[in-house]
Design a protein around this motif. Sequence first.
Motif, mmCIF file in Angstrom:
data_model
loop_
_atom_site.group_PDB
_atom_site.id
_atom_site.type_symbol
_atom_site.label_atom_id
_atom_site.label_comp_id
_atom_site.label_asym_id
_atom_site.label_seq_id
_atom_site.Cartn_x
_atom_site.Cartn_y
_atom_site.Cartn_z
ATOM 1 N N ALA A 270 0.932 -1.299 0.066
ATOM 2 C CA ALA A 270 0.117 0.038 -0.037
ATOM 3 C C ALA A 270 0.878 1.263 -0.072
ATOM 4 C CB ALA A 270 -0.959 -0.066 1.184
ATOM 5 N N GLY A 271 0.184 2.480 -0.587
ATOM 6 C CA GLY A 271 0.886 3.519 -0.412
ATOM 7 C C GLY A 271 0.300 4.412 0.821
ATOM 8 N N LEU A 272 1.176 5.585 1.155
ATOM 9 C CA LEU A 272 0.934 6.438 2.160
ATOM 10 C C LEU A 272 -0.793 6.863 1.941
ATOM 11 C CD1 LEU A 272 3.895 8.561 2.904
ATOM 12 C CD2 LEU A 272 2.748 7.124 4.392
ATOM 13 N N SER B 8 -7.031 4.229 7.512
ATOM 14 C CA SER B 8 -6.573 4.326 8.927
ATOM 15 C C SER B 8 -7.408 5.480 9.493
ATOM 16 C CB SER B 8 -5.023 4.451 9.327
ATOM 17 O OG SER B 8 -4.706 5.588 8.808
ATOM 18 N N GLY B 9 -7.417 6.835 8.813
ATOM 19 C CA GLY B 9 -7.906 8.105 9.507
ATOM 20 C C GLY B 9 -6.896 8.725 10.200
ATOM 21 N N LEU B 10 -5.814 8.151 10.104
ATOM 22 C CA LEU B 10 -4.497 8.982 10.880
ATOM 23 C C LEU B 10 -3.884 9.981 9.905
ATOM 24 C CD1 LEU B 10 -2.798 5.827 12.341
ATOM 25 C CD2 LEU B 10 -4.307 7.370 13.450
ATOM 26 N N ALA B 11 -3.295 11.011 10.692
ATOM 27 C CA ALA B 11 -2.518 12.094 10.086
ATOM 28 C C ALA B 11 -1.379 11.491 9.497
ATOM 29 C CB ALA B 11 -2.514 13.133 11.036
ATOM 30 N N LEU B 12 -0.998 11.994 8.097
ATOM 31 C CA LEU B 12 0.399 11.555 7.492
ATOM 32 C C LEU B 12 1.610 11.629 8.491
ATOM 33 C CD1 LEU B 12 -0.018 12.893 3.962
ATOM 34 C CD2 LEU B 12 -0.227 10.581 4.556
ATOM 35 N N TYR C 266 4.945 0.679 0.576
ATOM 36 C CA TYR C 266 5.003 -0.322 1.642
ATOM 37 C C TYR C 266 4.476 -1.472 1.664
ATOM 38 C CZ TYR C 266 6.794 4.142 4.077
ATOM 39 O OH TYR C 266 7.330 5.354 4.349
ATOM 40 N N THR C 267 5.292 -2.345 2.161
ATOM 41 C CA THR C 267 4.889 -3.895 2.071
ATOM 42 C C THR C 267 5.257 -4.383 3.392
ATOM 43 O OG1 THR C 267 4.870 -6.235 0.934
ATOM 44 C CG2 THR C 267 6.909 -4.683 1.133
ATOM 45 N N LEU C 268 4.464 -5.651 3.812
ATOM 46 C CA LEU C 268 4.935 -6.284 5.045
ATOM 47 C C LEU C 268 6.061 -6.904 5.019
ATOM 48 C CD1 LEU C 268 1.395 -8.245 5.129
ATOM 49 C CD2 LEU C 268 2.304 -6.275 6.807
ATOM 50 N N GLY C 269 6.899 -7.005 6.100
ATOM 51 C CA GLY C 269 8.355 -7.298 6.357
ATOM 52 C C GLY C 269 8.360 -8.812 6.620
ATOM 53 N N PRO C 270 9.543 -9.112 6.405
ATOM 54 C CA PRO C 270 10.000 -10.643 6.858
ATOM 55 C C PRO C 270 9.795 -11.074 8.269
ATOM 56 C CG PRO C 270 12.048 -9.265 6.745
ATOM 57 C CD PRO C 270 11.013 -8.462 6.227
ATOM 58 N N ARG C 271 9.980 -10.147 9.120
ATOM 59 C CA ARG C 271 9.426 -10.548 10.691
ATOM 60 C C ARG C 271 8.251 -10.830 10.790
ATOM 61 N NH1 ARG C 271 13.546 -10.295 14.219
ATOM 62 N NH2 ARG C 271 11.924 -10.472 15.995
ATOM 63 N N VAL C 272 7.255 -10.591 9.927
ATOM 64 C CA VAL C 272 5.699 -10.801 10.054
ATOM 65 C C VAL C 272 5.645 -12.255 9.603
ATOM 66 C CG1 VAL C 272 3.461 -10.277 9.123
ATOM 67 C CG2 VAL C 272 5.006 -8.554 9.537
ATOM 68 N N VAL C 273 6.537 -12.500 8.680
ATOM 69 C CA VAL C 273 6.403 -14.123 8.281
ATOM 70 C C VAL C 273 6.793 -15.102 9.408
ATOM 71 C CG1 VAL C 273 7.445 -15.868 6.643
ATOM 72 C CG2 VAL C 273 6.930 -13.366 5.779
ATOM 73 N N ARG C 274 8.007 -14.729 10.165
ATOM 74 C CA ARG C 274 8.240 -15.347 11.085
ATOM 75 C C ARG C 274 7.275 -15.299 12.293
ATOM 76 N NH1 ARG C 274 11.551 -13.622 16.031
ATOM 77 N NH2 ARG C 274 12.776 -15.270 16.767
ATOM 78 N N LEU C 275 6.656 -14.319 12.692
ATOM 79 C CA LEU C 275 5.432 -14.431 13.593
ATOM 80 C C LEU C 275 4.438 -15.280 13.058
ATOM 81 C CD1 LEU C 275 4.944 -10.634 14.875
ATOM 82 C CD2 LEU C 275 6.195 -12.505 16.216
#
Length: 249
Positions: free
Chosen positions: A27-29, A36-40, A64-73
């Motif tokens: 996803a992009g910013l 999310s409704g969050l400020a940049l 941005y994309t999910l990182g390798p530590r997510v795979v480990r979890l």
Amino acid sequence: MPESGGVQSLDRAIDLLEILTDLGGDAGLSELASRSGLALPTIHRLLRTLVNRGYVRQLPSRRYTLGPRVVRLGEAAGRQLGVGTKPHLERLAHELGESVNLAILDGDMVVYVAQAASTRSMRMFTEVGRRVHCHSTGVGKMVLAQLADDDVHKIIASAGLPPATEHSITDIEALFAELDSIRKRGHAVDDGEQEIGVRCFAVPVSGTPTPAALSVSGPAVRVTDEFGERAVPLLCETAATIGEFLSVG
């Protein structure tokens, strides 16, 4: 907002990870801000921490994309899920005499996370970790039946309706009619739609963070409608037990 006693920054970081997951892991910013409704500035700060810890990666495109530590979890969680639910599946497989599977929604497909195999020589065996299309499996159709129609449309738009066998559903209107029937009767049936000669009954597992389903499958000559009348109530009992286990905490 986080629940009372929670940590707002942690809550927001988890929201971003879940949004990334829902968007297919990329996803992009602007997409993250919209969802999310969050400020940049807040998103930038949270992403910087997640990138530094390896849970998110920034691509050359600045997305941005999910990182390798997510795979480990995920791998560790999957192993524990199998360990925690396996005794319930084994008891049910012993009582019914057929293979029992637990599956959850994974993006636009379902993934088998635990199984107890039948002891019969002619049996259905599905490898844990295998991902399959939702529309042509009992567990997949049961998962889709738990979703809003808009979410089903998004999954089908992404994954399509490829036929696994000549009995697979390949028409979107036919799929929605099938999902309506599943919601009314409370269980799904796969009648040779994933593999010729194999039948499956599946029920929902309620209370889980991700839509899940429990199924029993085997040769069509044994997994008949009469078998289903006995199996579905037992599936529902075990699904309720597993749902309580998975929703703890």
